[in-house]
Design a protein around this motif. Structure first.
Motif, PDB file in Angstrom:
ATOM      1  N   ALA A  65      54.473  40.093  47.790  1.00 25.02           N
ATOM      2  CA  ALA A  65      54.525  41.311  47.695  1.00 25.02           C
ATOM      3  C   ALA A  65      53.056  41.953  46.235  1.00 25.02           C
ATOM      4  O   ALA A  65      53.217  41.150  45.485  1.00 25.02           O
ATOM      5  N   THR A  66      52.160  43.021  46.830  1.00 23.89           N
ATOM      6  CA  THR A  66      50.367  42.898  45.717  1.00 23.89           C
ATOM      7  C   THR A  66      51.187  43.725  44.981  1.00 23.89           C
ATOM      8  O   THR A  66      51.770  45.357  45.910  1.00 23.89           O
ATOM      9  N   LEU A  67      50.724  44.466  44.072  1.00 22.48           N
ATOM     10  CA  LEU A  67      50.111  45.469  43.232  1.00 22.48           C
ATOM     11  C   LEU A  67      49.519  46.814  44.162  1.00 22.48           C
ATOM     12  O   LEU A  67      49.777  47.866  44.620  1.00 22.48           O
ATOM     13  N   ALA A  68      47.683  46.025  45.289  1.00 18.57           N
ATOM     14  CA  ALA A  68      47.007  46.940  46.267  1.00 18.57           C
ATOM     15  C   ALA A  68      48.367  47.529  47.226  1.00 18.57           C
ATOM     16  O   ALA A  68      47.635  48.701  48.026  1.00 18.57           O
ATOM     17  N   GLY A  69      49.341  46.495  47.633  1.00 19.64           N
ATOM     18  CA  GLY A  69      49.651  47.164  48.935  1.00 19.64           C
ATOM     19  C   GLY A  69      50.784  48.154  48.039  1.00 19.64           C
ATOM     20  O   GLY A  69      51.455  49.446  49.160  1.00 19.64           O
ATOM     21  N   THR A  75      41.250  44.268  35.315  1.00 20.51           N
ATOM     22  CA  THR A  75      41.122  44.451  36.603  1.00 20.51           C
ATOM     23  C   THR A  75      42.516  43.526  37.121  1.00 20.51           C
ATOM     24  O   THR A  75      41.919  41.824  37.220  1.00 20.51           O
ATOM     25  N   ILE A  76      42.925  44.019  38.698  1.00 20.24           N
ATOM     26  CA  ILE A  76      43.752  42.904  38.957  1.00 20.24           C
ATOM     27  C   ILE A  76      43.037  43.183  40.719  1.00 20.24           C
ATOM     28  O   ILE A  76      43.316  44.177  42.001  1.00 20.24           O
ATOM     29  N   GLY A  77      42.542  41.689  41.068  1.00 23.64           N
ATOM     30  CA  GLY A  77      42.161  41.669  42.389  1.00 23.64           C
ATOM     31  C   GLY A  77      43.872  42.284  43.211  1.00 23.64           C
ATOM     32  O   GLY A  77      44.873  42.312  43.389  1.00 23.64           O
ATOM     33  N   LYS A 109      43.558  39.066  52.090  1.00 24.01           N
ATOM     34  CA  LYS A 109      43.440  38.270  50.908  1.00 24.01           C
ATOM     35  C   LYS A 109      42.549  37.460  50.320  1.00 24.01           C
ATOM     36  O   LYS A 109      42.788  37.557  49.172  1.00 24.01           O
ATOM     37  N   ASN A 110      41.761  36.418  51.192  1.00 23.47           N
ATOM     38  CA  ASN A 110      40.707  35.814  50.713  1.00 23.47           C
ATOM     39  C   ASN A 110      39.985  36.011  50.685  1.00 23.47           C
ATOM     40  O   ASN A 110      39.548  35.485  50.160  1.00 23.47           O
ATOM     41  N   LEU A 111      39.567  37.264  50.755  1.00 26.48           N
ATOM     42  CA  LEU A 111      37.851  37.500  50.664  1.00 26.48           C
ATOM     43  C   LEU A 111      37.637  36.555  49.114  1.00 26.48           C
ATOM     44  O   LEU A 111      38.438  37.082  48.110  1.00 26.48           O
ATOM     45  N   ALA A 112      36.005  36.948  48.908  1.00 26.14           N
ATOM     46  CA  ALA A 112      35.856  36.910  47.222  1.00 26.14           C
ATOM     47  C   ALA A 112      36.577  37.770  46.217  1.00 26.14           C
ATOM     48  O   ALA A 112      36.144  39.292  46.412  1.00 26.14           O
ATOM     49  N   GLY A 113      36.765  37.271  45.535  1.00 22.14           N
ATOM     50  CA  GLY A 113      37.589  38.423  44.411  1.00 22.14           C
ATOM     51  C   GLY A 113      38.807  38.950  44.406  1.00 22.14           C
ATOM     52  O   GLY A 113      39.344  39.438  43.083  1.00 22.14           O
ATOM     53  N   MET A 114      39.012  38.749  46.042  1.00 23.30           N
ATOM     54  CA  MET A 114      40.203  39.666  45.560  1.00 23.30           C
ATOM     55  C   MET A 114      42.127  38.959  45.056  1.00 23.30           C
ATOM     56  O   MET A 114      42.555  39.599  44.949  1.00 23.30           O
ATOM     57  N   ASP A 115      41.311  37.759  44.063  1.00 21.67           N
ATOM     58  CA  ASP A 115      42.638  37.406  43.868  1.00 21.67           C
ATOM     59  C   ASP A 115      42.181  36.863  42.210  1.00 21.67           C
ATOM     60  O   ASP A 115      43.332  35.927  41.581  1.00 21.67           O
ATOM     61  N   GLU A 116      41.281  37.547  41.895  1.00 20.40           N
ATOM     62  CA  GLU A 116      41.257  37.374  40.783  1.00 20.40           C
ATOM     63  C   GLU A 116      41.594  37.976  39.257  1.00 20.40           C
ATOM     64  O   GLU A 116      41.677  39.147  40.009  1.00 20.40           O
ATOM     65  N   VAL A 117      41.956  37.910  37.732  1.00 21.17           N
ATOM     66  CA  VAL A 117      42.278  38.447  37.122  1.00 21.17           C
ATOM     67  C   VAL A 117      41.786  38.446  35.947  1.00 21.17           C
ATOM     68  O   VAL A 117      41.021  37.735  35.380  1.00 21.17           O
ATOM     69  N   THR A 118      40.670  40.169  35.562  1.00 23.21           N
ATOM     70  CA  THR A 118      39.653  40.069  34.426  1.00 23.21           C
ATOM     71  C   THR A 118      40.151  41.029  33.203  1.00 23.21           C
ATOM     72  O   THR A 118      40.731  42.006  33.770  1.00 23.21           O
ATOM     73  N   PHE A 119      40.436  40.323  31.990  1.00 17.04           N
ATOM     74  CA  PHE A 119      40.735  41.641  30.956  1.00 17.04           C
ATOM     75  C   PHE A 119      39.402  41.077  30.122  1.00 17.04           C
ATOM     76  O   PHE A 119      39.473  40.215  29.272  1.00 17.04           O
ATOM     77  N   ASP A 120      39.067  42.632  30.100  1.00 13.98           N
ATOM     78  CA  ASP A 120      38.054  42.964  28.934  1.00 13.98           C
ATOM     79  C   ASP A 120      38.563  43.807  27.674  1.00 13.98           C
ATOM     80  O   ASP A 120      38.792  45.172  28.188  1.00 13.98           O
ATOM     81  N   PRO A 121      38.246  43.440  26.678  1.00 12.28           N
ATOM     82  CA  PRO A 121      38.704  44.596  25.517  1.00 12.28           C
ATOM     83  C   PRO A 121      38.426  46.007  25.345  1.00 12.28           C
ATOM     84  O   PRO A 121      38.452  47.203  24.963  1.00 12.28           O
ATOM     85  N   ALA A 122      37.019  45.937  25.964  1.00 11.12           N
ATOM     86  CA  ALA A 122      36.560  46.974  25.692  1.00 11.12           C
ATOM     87  C   ALA A 122      36.452  47.980  27.003  1.00 11.12           C
ATOM     88  O   ALA A 122      36.405  49.073  27.548  1.00 11.12           O
ATOM     89  N   THR A 123      36.432  47.265  28.514  1.00 13.46           N
ATOM     90  CA  THR A 123      36.946  48.106  29.399  1.00 13.46           C
ATOM     91  C   THR A 123      38.363  48.222  29.849  1.00 13.46           C
ATOM     92  O   THR A 123      38.304  48.735  31.054  1.00 13.46           O
TER      93      THR A 123
END
Ligand SMILES: Cc1cc2nc3c(=O)[nH]c(=O)nc-3n(C[C@H](O)[C@H](O)[C@H](O)COP(=O)(O)OP(=O)(O)OC[C@H]3O[C@@H](n4cnc5c(N)ncnc54)[C@H](O)[C@@H]3O)c2cc1C
Length: 298
Positions: free
Chosen positions: A116-120, A77-79, A60-74
């Motif tokens: 608890a995570t979404l991915a889990g 993304t929920i890590g 869970k601590n690997l790069a990017g795993m805890d990031e949430v990004t939103f782009d109105p065009a695409t």
């Protein structure tokens, strides 16, 4: 009488420093190694003696795993290591994907949702997973790191059976991707549990609808059902009825009947199969009626 569980077995706790190292370790130890996130399914199953892994990989601590990004065009993304409480609080979830927050809010308790995570929830592949239906109707994709690097797969073809997915040894889900949803649309998640909080669904129904001039009815609906088949279920016949015939109470009733006919539920501690079938019909009717009332006003 209380039956003692075997207790947590001995295992090695491994903390890889990169996804490449993690995928390689998992592939080399296929069948005896498992990645985990919050561990709320993993440790319960280990303690109960269902799983006997020798190695648990904390990724869970690997790069990017805890990031949430939103782009109105695409889209969003929920890590993979983002926990349910964070998912619920993300402004873009509230604004564009509220049905996901609605479903996440029904998972267990606040305390459990801090782990608890979404991915889990998705990778656990329980037909009862509350957040899977919303992810299905939102056309989610999974970003996966495997021995050959990164790839993306649709959630629709991810599940093979209870606890079984298309993931291969070495595969690690790194994020859940939700594309930009139709604009406007409406969606609803209805969970029937034995109590108000903290129990798996007897039945879960997710419905999403939007105007679509290319459909004979002028509308498209997407449906997903929880706890009524070996995998989360998309009742495509019910979706087809709603795309073909003008939307009315009778069409919604016919779609709800078709959803019920698609189910293959089991009897278990939570419910009989018969009750599940009837509840699928009633709750699908309710969810579709609510969604329809919203979209016809949009
Ligand atoms: C008391 C209690 C109540 C619960 N109530 C509910 C409920 O109401 N609704 C509900 O849906 N669930 C419920 N659950 C189940 C559980 O909490 C959820 O499924 C949760 O979302 C799992 O997330 P996690 O991060 O803890 O998963 P973990 O236990 O870490 O992992 C679950 C599974 O997914 C695999 N996995 C995890 N991460 C990855 C990854 N990145 N790549 C590949 N595989 C991965 C693991 O190997 C394991 O097989 C409950 C559990 C408990 C203990």
């Amino acid at each position: 009488m209380h039956t003692p569980t075997p207790g947590l077995p001995e295992f090695d706790y491994i903390r890889p420093t990169s996804l490449a190292e993690a995928s390689q370790f998992l592939a080399q130890h296929a069948g005896e190694a498992r990645p985990f996130m919050g561990g709320t399914d993993t440790f319960v199953r280990l303690r109960a003696g269902f799983w006997k892994e020798r190695y648990l990989l904390d990724v869970k601590n690997l790069a990017g795993m805890d990031e949430v990004t939103f782009d109105p065009a695409t889209g969003l993304t929920i890590g993979a290591s983002v926990n349910m409480n964070r998912v619920i609080a993300v402004p873009a979830v509230k604004a564009y994907y509220p049905v996901l927050a609605e479903a996440a809010q029904t998972v267990a308790s606040y305390q459990l949702r801090t782990r608890a995570t979404l991915a889990g929830n998705i990778c656990n592949a329980s037909p009862a997973g509350d957040t899977i239906g919303p992810c299905l109707v939102l056309d989610a994709l999974l970003r996966i790191h495997g021995l050959d690097g990164l790839r993306q797969e649709p959630l629709r073809t991810f599940f093979l059976g209870p606890g079984r997915t298309v993931l291969k040894p070495g595969d690690i889900v790194t994020a859940v991707v939700l594309p930009v949803p139709p604009d406007p649309y409406a969606a609803k998640y209805i969970k029937l549990g034995r109590n108000a909080l903290g129990d798996l669904a007897i039945v879960g129904v997710t419905a999403l609808g939007y105007a679509d001039p290319s459909a004979p009815s002028g509308y498209r609906f997407r449906l997903a059902l929880a706890s009524v088949a070996p995998t989360p279920l998309v009742p495509s016949q019910a979706e087809a009825i709603l795309a073909e015939a003008p939307i009315s109470e009778a069409t919604i009733t016919a779609a709800a009947q078709a959803a019920m006919a698609a189910c293959t539920p089991i009897d278990d501690v939570r419910s009989s199969a018969r009750y599940r079938r009837l509840m699928v019909r009633n709750l699908t009717q309710k969810a579709l009626t609510e969604v329809w009332e919203q979209i016809r006003r949009q």
